[in-house]
Design an enzyme around this catalytic site. Structure first.
Site, PDB file in Angstrom:
ATOM      1  N   ASP A  20       0.855  -1.179   0.000  1.00 11.14           N
ATOM      2  CA  ASP A  20       0.000   0.000   0.000  1.00 11.14           C
ATOM      3  C   ASP A  20       0.899   1.240   0.000  1.00 11.14           C
ATOM      4  O   ASP A  20       2.065   1.163   0.399  1.00 11.14           O
ATOM      5  CB  ASP A  20      -0.879  -0.039   1.250  1.00 11.14           C
ATOM      6  N   ASP A  22      -0.164   5.071   0.822  1.00 14.37           N
ATOM      7  CA  ASP A  22      -0.375   6.078   1.860  1.00 14.37           C
ATOM      8  C   ASP A  22      -0.520   5.446   3.243  1.00 14.37           C
ATOM      9  O   ASP A  22      -1.354   4.569   3.447  1.00 14.37           O
ATOM     10  CB  ASP A  22      -1.603   6.925   1.526  1.00 14.37           C
TER      11      ASP A  22
HETATM   12 MG   LIG Z   1      -2.954   3.150   3.451  1.00 21.26          MG
END
Ligand SMILES: [Mg+2]
Ligand SMILES: [Zn+2]
Length: 204
Positions: A20, A22
């Protein structure tokens, strides 16, 4: 023995770690990243990616970027942000993103305002990687993220899951087991570098 053999490159499916963006690689504490100047790597992010690639994993960033559908960011702008991220040290094999968001959820740019199969928790981005940079052996691959939707997407794609406690990770951990949340991840790590080390140490 905790090490795993380096897979032969270019022959047969490879192991991958899906990351992932962010809250896992980038600090989003100051809000949605819409300009390259706002790119701030979380501690250990560059080392994690280097560690994984050295161990022979494909490294694929998979990220929901509804800001595109919201009209806050163009795909060109997103490419600049990912170029900056690479120059700062996150040199992934691919960055795959979902620019979509349904109108009911706030999508306003016509080209992107729709439902799709790539927005996590759906596994579309992870599956697309098989054509983009694969072939990938999902059964010996991993998804690392800070949100329940990362864990769900990973599980749907058939990979093992790691929750990091950066970003929204502590909230996600606290909510696990409540109604409507996914099962516990296969591992919980303090940050993405510790997650990467754990992935490298797992037997095939
Ligand atoms: Mg995230
Ligand atoms: Zn999408």
């Amino acid at each position: 023995m905790t090490g795993v053999g380096r897979p032969a490159r270019g022959r047969g499916p490879r192991r991958a770690v899906f990351l992932d963006r962010d809250g896992t690689l980038l600090d989003e504490g100051a809000g949605v990243v819409t300009v390259p100047g706002a790119v701030r790597l979380l501690p250990g992010a560059a080392r994690a990616v280097a560690r994984l690639r050295e161990a022979g994993f494909l490294v694929v960033v998979v990220t929901n970027q509804a800001a595109v559908a919201r009209g806050l960011l163009t795909e060109e702008g997103l490419a600049e942000i990912h170029g900056r991220m690479a120059r700062e040290g996150v040199k992934a094999d691919a960055v795959l993103y979902c620019p979509h968001l349904d109108t009911a959820e706030g999508g306003v740019v016509p080209a992107y305002a729709r439902t799709c199969e790539c927005r996590k928790p759906l596994p579309g981005l992870l599956r697309r990687a098989d054509e983009a940079v694969g072939p990938i052996d999902y059964g010996v691959s991993f998804m690392v993220g800070d949100s329940a939707r990362d864990l769900e997407a990973g599980r749907a794609a058939g990979v093992r899951t790691v929750l990091v406690l950066t970003g929204k990770g502590r909230q996600t951990l606290a909510a696990l087991g409540a109604a409507g949340t996914p099962r516990r991840p296969d591992h919980v790590a303090a940050d993405v570098d510790e997650a990467a080390a754990w992935c490298v140490a797992q037997e095939v």
